[in-house]
Design a protein around this motif. Structure first.
Motif, PDB file in Angstrom:
ATOM      1  N   ILE A 190       0.831  -1.206   0.000  1.00  0.00           N
ATOM      2  CA  ILE A 190       0.000   0.000   0.000  1.00  0.00           C
ATOM      3  C   ILE A 190       0.864   1.255   0.000  1.00  0.00           C
ATOM      4  O   ILE A 190       0.562   2.235  -0.693  1.00  0.00           O
ATOM      5  N   LYS A 191       1.956   1.236   0.743  1.00  0.00           N
ATOM      6  CA  LYS A 191       2.865   2.389   0.722  1.00  0.00           C
ATOM      7  C   LYS A 191       3.465   2.582  -0.670  1.00  0.00           C
ATOM      8  O   LYS A 191       3.622   3.716  -1.142  1.00  0.00           O
ATOM      9  N   THR A 192       3.787   1.476  -1.337  1.00  0.00           N
ATOM     10  CA  THR A 192       4.344   1.571  -2.691  1.00  0.00           C
ATOM     11  C   THR A 192       3.303   2.118  -3.666  1.00  0.00           C
ATOM     12  O   THR A 192       3.613   2.945  -4.533  1.00  0.00           O
ATOM     13  N   LEU A 193       2.059   1.684  -3.528  1.00  0.00           N
ATOM     14  CA  LEU A 193       0.990   2.198  -4.383  1.00  0.00           C
ATOM     15  C   LEU A 193       0.787   3.696  -4.150  1.00  0.00           C
ATOM     16  O   LEU A 193       0.512   4.441  -5.098  1.00  0.00           O
ATOM     17  N   TRP A 194       0.935   4.137  -2.910  1.00  0.00           N
ATOM     18  CA  TRP A 194       0.833   5.576  -2.649  1.00  0.00           C
ATOM     19  C   TRP A 194       2.009   6.323  -3.261  1.00  0.00           C
ATOM     20  O   TRP A 194       1.852   7.457  -3.738  1.00  0.00           O
ATOM     21  N   ARG A 195       3.196   5.721  -3.258  1.00  0.00           N
ATOM     22  CA  ARG A 195       4.335   6.346  -3.946  1.00  0.00           C
ATOM     23  C   ARG A 195       4.033   6.496  -5.427  1.00  0.00           C
ATOM     24  O   ARG A 195       4.329   7.538  -6.037  1.00  0.00           O
ATOM     25  N   MET A 196       3.451   5.478  -6.019  1.00  0.00           N
ATOM     26  CA  MET A 196       3.094   5.548  -7.436  1.00  0.00           C
ATOM     27  C   MET A 196       2.072   6.659  -7.676  1.00  0.00           C
ATOM     28  O   MET A 196       2.141   7.383  -8.676  1.00  0.00           O
ATOM     29  N   ARG A 197       1.110   6.778  -6.760  1.00  0.00           N
ATOM     30  CA  ARG A 197       0.087   7.821  -6.880  1.00  0.00           C
ATOM     31  C   ARG A 197       0.713   9.201  -6.837  1.00  0.00           C
ATOM     32  O   ARG A 197       0.262  10.122  -7.534  1.00  0.00           O
ATOM     33  N   GLU A 198       1.741   9.389  -6.022  1.00  0.00           N
ATOM     34  CA  GLU A 198       2.329  10.706  -5.820  1.00  0.00           C
ATOM     35  C   GLU A 198       3.527  11.003  -6.716  1.00  0.00           C
ATOM     36  O   GLU A 198       3.790  12.164  -7.024  1.00  0.00           O
ATOM     37  N   GLU A 199       4.263   9.973  -7.149  1.00  0.00           N
ATOM     38  CA  GLU A 199       5.526  10.206  -7.843  1.00  0.00           C
ATOM     39  C   GLU A 199       5.479   9.958  -9.347  1.00  0.00           C
ATOM     40  O   GLU A 199       6.361  10.427 -10.073  1.00  0.00           O
ATOM     41  N   LEU A 200       4.478   9.227  -9.836  1.00  0.00           N
ATOM     42  CA  LEU A 200       4.341   9.050 -11.284  1.00  0.00           C
ATOM     43  C   LEU A 200       3.527  10.229 -11.822  1.00  0.00           C
ATOM     44  O   LEU A 200       2.354  10.392 -11.460  1.00  0.00           O
ATOM     45  N   PRO A 201       4.122  11.069 -12.663  1.00  0.00           N
ATOM     46  CA  PRO A 201       3.463  12.325 -13.073  1.00  0.00           C
ATOM     47  C   PRO A 201       2.068  12.142 -13.640  1.00  0.00           C
ATOM     48  O   PRO A 201       1.142  12.881 -13.266  1.00  0.00           O
ATOM     49  N   GLU A 202       1.877  11.178 -14.545  1.00  0.00           N
ATOM     50  CA  GLU A 202       0.560  11.009 -15.159  1.00  0.00           C
ATOM     51  C   GLU A 202      -0.481  10.529 -14.146  1.00  0.00           C
ATOM     52  O   GLU A 202      -1.645  10.944 -14.187  1.00  0.00           O
ATOM     53  N   VAL A 203      -0.056   9.664 -13.244  1.00  0.00           N
ATOM     54  CA  VAL A 203      -0.974   9.168 -12.213  1.00  0.00           C
ATOM     55  C   VAL A 203      -1.360  10.314 -11.276  1.00  0.00           C
ATOM     56  O   VAL A 203      -2.542  10.508 -10.958  1.00  0.00           O
ATOM     57  N   LYS A 204      -0.378  11.083 -10.849  1.00  0.00           N
ATOM     58  CA  LYS A 204      -0.638  12.220  -9.953  1.00  0.00           C
ATOM     59  C   LYS A 204      -1.581  13.221 -10.608  1.00  0.00           C
ATOM     60  O   LYS A 204      -2.515  13.719  -9.974  1.00  0.00           O
ATOM     61  N   ALA A 205      -1.352  13.523 -11.889  1.00  0.00           N
ATOM     62  CA  ALA A 205      -2.192  14.488 -12.597  1.00  0.00           C
ATOM     63  C   ALA A 205      -3.632  13.992 -12.690  1.00  0.00           C
ATOM     64  O   ALA A 205      -4.586  14.771 -12.526  1.00  0.00           O
ATOM     65  N   THR A 206      -3.806  12.702 -12.942  1.00  0.00           N
ATOM     66  CA  THR A 206      -5.157  12.140 -13.046  1.00  0.00           C
ATOM     67  C   THR A 206      -5.877  12.222 -11.706  1.00  0.00           C
ATOM     68  O   THR A 206      -7.050  12.617 -11.639  1.00  0.00           O
ATOM     69  N   TYR A 207      -5.200  11.861 -10.634  1.00  0.00           N
ATOM     70  CA  TYR A 207      -5.816  11.934  -9.312  1.00  0.00           C
ATOM     71  C   TYR A 207      -6.182  13.369  -8.963  1.00  0.00           C
ATOM     72  O   TYR A 207      -7.252  13.641  -8.411  1.00  0.00           O
ATOM     73  N   GLU A 208      -5.302  14.316  -9.271  1.00  0.00           N
ATOM     74  CA  GLU A 208      -5.595  15.710  -8.963  1.00  0.00           C
ATOM     75  C   GLU A 208      -6.797  16.202  -9.754  1.00  0.00           C
ATOM     76  O   GLU A 208      -7.623  16.963  -9.243  1.00  0.00           O
ATOM     77  N   ALA A 209      -6.904  15.771 -11.011  1.00  0.00           N
ATOM     78  CA  ALA A 209      -8.031  16.188 -11.845  1.00  0.00           C
ATOM     79  C   ALA A 209      -9.350  15.647 -11.307  1.00  0.00           C
ATOM     80  O   ALA A 209     -10.396  16.293 -11.414  1.00  0.00           O
TER      81      ALA A 209
END
Length: 246
Positions: free
Chosen positions: A154-173
């Protein structure tokens, strides 16, 4: 706290001290007695924590010499796959739903109290504070599962959510438009955990991620439509300009 959980907690404290620069790479850690006094635990617990950190490549135990901080962090711990936001969210749905079910069996009254405080923080209207509370909410549940493999995943998945630019942008949108829904979904998870209801906690967490995936699909469709409209407008302008020249 059980002995097993205690040495894991101490291992995390030592890793944090290393990351904060208290013990730079290549340096020797203080002896077991000194660390035990510093962290308020037994020498046996320190020894177990050091062995755990050696297993993941953070420390090197040299017989007759001492315990040293590894020169480099394990590359595997730093690497992240180029997953999409949908893949990350699908994985979170599968893993975090089961973590919530486990947490319903194990979470303490203090953990329940903290989750309630985090939900209140999400309601403040401050986007930054709400996002921090969101992350801590999920990680608190992960810790309450008492399953280290799940916590790491789960911590790794949160890193992916925050550190992968496209993933972060999608979540923010998505998250900027669904603050109220997100808070109520977290409240449903909280209510099930407070009742120590594994099936309810699993279902509430799954519902949260199902709704998030639907919101991502809607956002993707809106973005595709906007891009299509922009291309159409550009084509019309070029056609109009060409007509004037002709």
């Amino acid at each position: 706290m059980s002995t097993k959980r205690l040495f894991q907690s101490v291992a995390e404290q030592i890793a944090t001290l290393i990351d904060d620069g208290a013990y730079p790479p290549g340096t020797r850690l203080p002896g077991e007695r000194e660390l035990a006094e510093k962290l308020g635990v037994s020498r046996v617990t320190i020894r177990e924590a050091e062995i755990a950190l050696q297993a993941v490549g953070r420390l090197e135990i040299k017989t007759g010499s001492g315990v040293y901080v590894s020169e480099n962090k394990p590359e595997l711990a730093e690497a992240l796959p180029g997953a999409s936001a949908f893949e990350v969210t699908e994985a979170r749905l599968l893993v975090e739903s089961e973590a919530a079910a486990l947490a319903a069996h194990n979470i303490t009254d203090e953990g329940i109290l903290r989750l309630g405080q985090l939900i209140n923080q999400m309601r403040t209207g401050d986007e930054g504070a709400a996002n921090e509370a969101d992350q801590e909410f999920h990680l608190t549940i992960a810790e309450a599962s008492n399953n280290l493999a799940m916590v790491h995943t789960i911590k790794t998945l949160w890193r992916m959510r925050e550190e992968l630019p496209e993933v972060k942008a999608t979540y923010e949108a998505v998250c900027v438009h669904d603050a109220d829904s997100r808070t109520e979904e977290h409240k449903a998870v909280y209510d099930a955990l407070k009742e120590r209801d594994p099936a309810g906690a699993r279902a509430a967490m799954r519902e949260h991620f199902h709704r998030l995936i639907e919101a991502m699909l809607d956002a993707t469709e809106r973005q595709a439509l906007e891009e299509l409209q922009q291309r159409s407008s550009a084509s019309r302008e070029r056609f109009a300009a060409a007509s004037k020249i002709a």
